[in-house]
Design an enzyme around this catalytic site. Structure first.
Site, short mmCIF file in Angstrom:
data_model
loop_
_atom_site.label_atom_id
_atom_site.label_comp_id
_atom_site.label_asym_id
_atom_site.label_seq_id
_atom_site.Cartn_x
_atom_site.Cartn_y
_atom_site.Cartn_z
N HIS A 196 0.86 -1.18 0.00
CA HIS A 196 0.00 0.00 0.00
C HIS A 196 0.89 1.23 0.00
O HIS A 196 1.73 1.42 0.88
CB HIS A 196 -0.92 0.02 1.22
CG HIS A 196 -1.83 1.21 1.24
ND1 HIS A 196 -3.03 1.25 0.57
CD2 HIS A 196 -1.71 2.42 1.85
CE1 HIS A 196 -3.61 2.42 0.76
NE2 HIS A 196 -2.82 3.15 1.53
N CYS A 197 0.73 2.07 -1.03
CA CYS A 197 1.56 3.26 -1.19
C CYS A 197 0.75 4.49 -0.75
O CYS A 197 -0.25 4.83 -1.40
CB CYS A 197 2.00 3.40 -2.64
SG CYS A 197 3.06 4.83 -2.93
N PRO A 198 1.14 5.16 0.31
CA PRO A 198 0.38 6.36 0.73
C PRO A 198 0.53 7.53 -0.22
O PRO A 198 -0.31 8.42 -0.23
CB PRO A 198 0.98 6.68 2.11
CG PRO A 198 2.36 6.09 2.08
CD PRO A 198 2.26 4.87 1.22
#
Length: 365
Positions: A196-198
């Protein structure tokens, strides 16, 4: 330890044999534990007899894995994580537009003009800007990967091995394949989830992994181009340095070298005070592009290395191969980018023959 109900060495059996189509020969070879309890497989709905201390077991019919030690998960904090990701995504989006439009305004007097040089840089700028924004938008706003819908929970409709190695997601209340992971920030299961890439406010999965790699590549080339152009423009617009070294005769080389370095440093600071707004933006663009170039290079190298090794970031952490065999090969990169042909098809014929000859000699040894 997982226990299957069908294998001869298992200690779990199906409680209602009338609902199971296994042969009587298999049932006679099953050893029943002295202490067991009845439970139900979530995958096919068959009733099972299991030992009293077996929190994890595998159904011998559908192949679903049940972990009874996991309780229903708490969903609190999901909205705060979504708000955090949207704020970071908005700041990244605004920063990208600032680099594009602010950079064009800052380097306009030197780079862009109605000449062949200016037209060339205009085409490069437009190409990199469109490629970066489009790939970023695809990776951020498209679904990362939706798992396929499966029929589960009922024996007549669930066949033998239909849910092999599937687990139950307590967040989504539905089956989860071995290549699917639940993201608590997105609040759903993602197929082939990498991480998961913020910064894009989204997961990187089966549907947007290629777009994410394209964003890293275009972003890396964009930052390299910005750093070169901003440095070139800054050299043309930087105020002249004024300094005086003083007496040279009778001064040792060490003291003279230190005096020269000090005078150049202070002259540089004095010239910074004379910079215009355009000059300060050029300095910021150069520093920001260099720092982003380093970060994007490291992230791109890590992603390509995982793809080459046939893994994802999550499978690397869990030590489970992503492609099933764990082979490290350039064909993993070819399969990932969807190229239909083998790399050997485009090699010269003598190179392919030499490679086969080397493999044959190694096999004989």
């Amino acid at each position: 330890m997982m226990n299957e109900e069908i294998a001869p060495t298992n200690i779990g059996v199906i409680a209602n044999p009338t609902n199971f189509t296994a042969s009587s020969t298999q049932e006679r070879h099953v050893t029943v534990a002295t202490k067991n309890y009845e439970t139900t497989c979530w995958g096919c709905g068959l009733r099972l007899l299991l030992p009293s201390h077996a929190p994890v077991f595998k159904c011998g019919w559908c192949g679903a894995i049940t972990n009874q030690s996991k309780q229903r998960c708490d969903k609190q904090g999901h909205r705060w994580r979504q708000l955090r990701d949207r704020c970071i995504l908005t700041m990244v989006f605004m920063f990208m537009h600032f680099l594009i439009f602010g950079g064009v305004w800052a380097i306009y007097p030197v780079v862009y003009s109605f000449t062949l040089f200016g037209i060339f840089h205009s085409i490069i700028t437009l190409t990199l800007a469109v490629a970066t924004i489009s790939s970023f938008s695809l990776s951020a706003f498209c679904c990362a990967g939706t798992p396929p819908n499966l029929v589960w929970g009922s024996y007549p409709t669930v066949g033998n091995g239909d849910l092999e190695n599937y687990t139950f997601c307590h967040y989504c209340s539905k089956p989860k394949s071995p290549r699917t992971h639940h993201c608590r920030s997105c609040g759903k299961c993602i197929l082939d989830m990498d991480h998961h890439c913020p910064f894009i406010g989204n997961c990187v999965g089966a549907a947007n992994h290629r777009s994410f790699i394209a964003f890293l590549i275009s972003g890396l080339f964009s930052t390299i181009y910005i750093s070169i152009v901003s440095a070139h423009t800054g050299l043309h617009m930087w105020p002249p340095l004024t300094y005086s070294i003083g007496r040279i005769h009778g001064t040792s080389n060490k003291i003279l070298a230190w005096r020269i370095v000090k005078e150049i440093f202070f002259a540089f600071l004095r010239s910074v005070l004379l910079l215009s707004t355009r000059g300060f933006i050029l300095v910021y663009l150069f520093i920001a592009s260099i720092s982003m170039m380093i970060g994007l290079s490291v992230l791109l190298w890590q992603q390509l290395r995982f793809i080459y090794e046939g893994e994802t970031y999550l499978s690397h952490l869990s030590l489970q191969p992503y492609n099933g065999d764990g082979k490290k090969d350039c064909q993993n990169l070819v399969r990932f980018f969807g190229f239909p042909y083998s790399v050997q098809r485009f090699l010269p014929r003598f190179l392919v023959t030499l490679k086969r000859h080397i493999k044959g000699n190694a096999h004989d040894l």
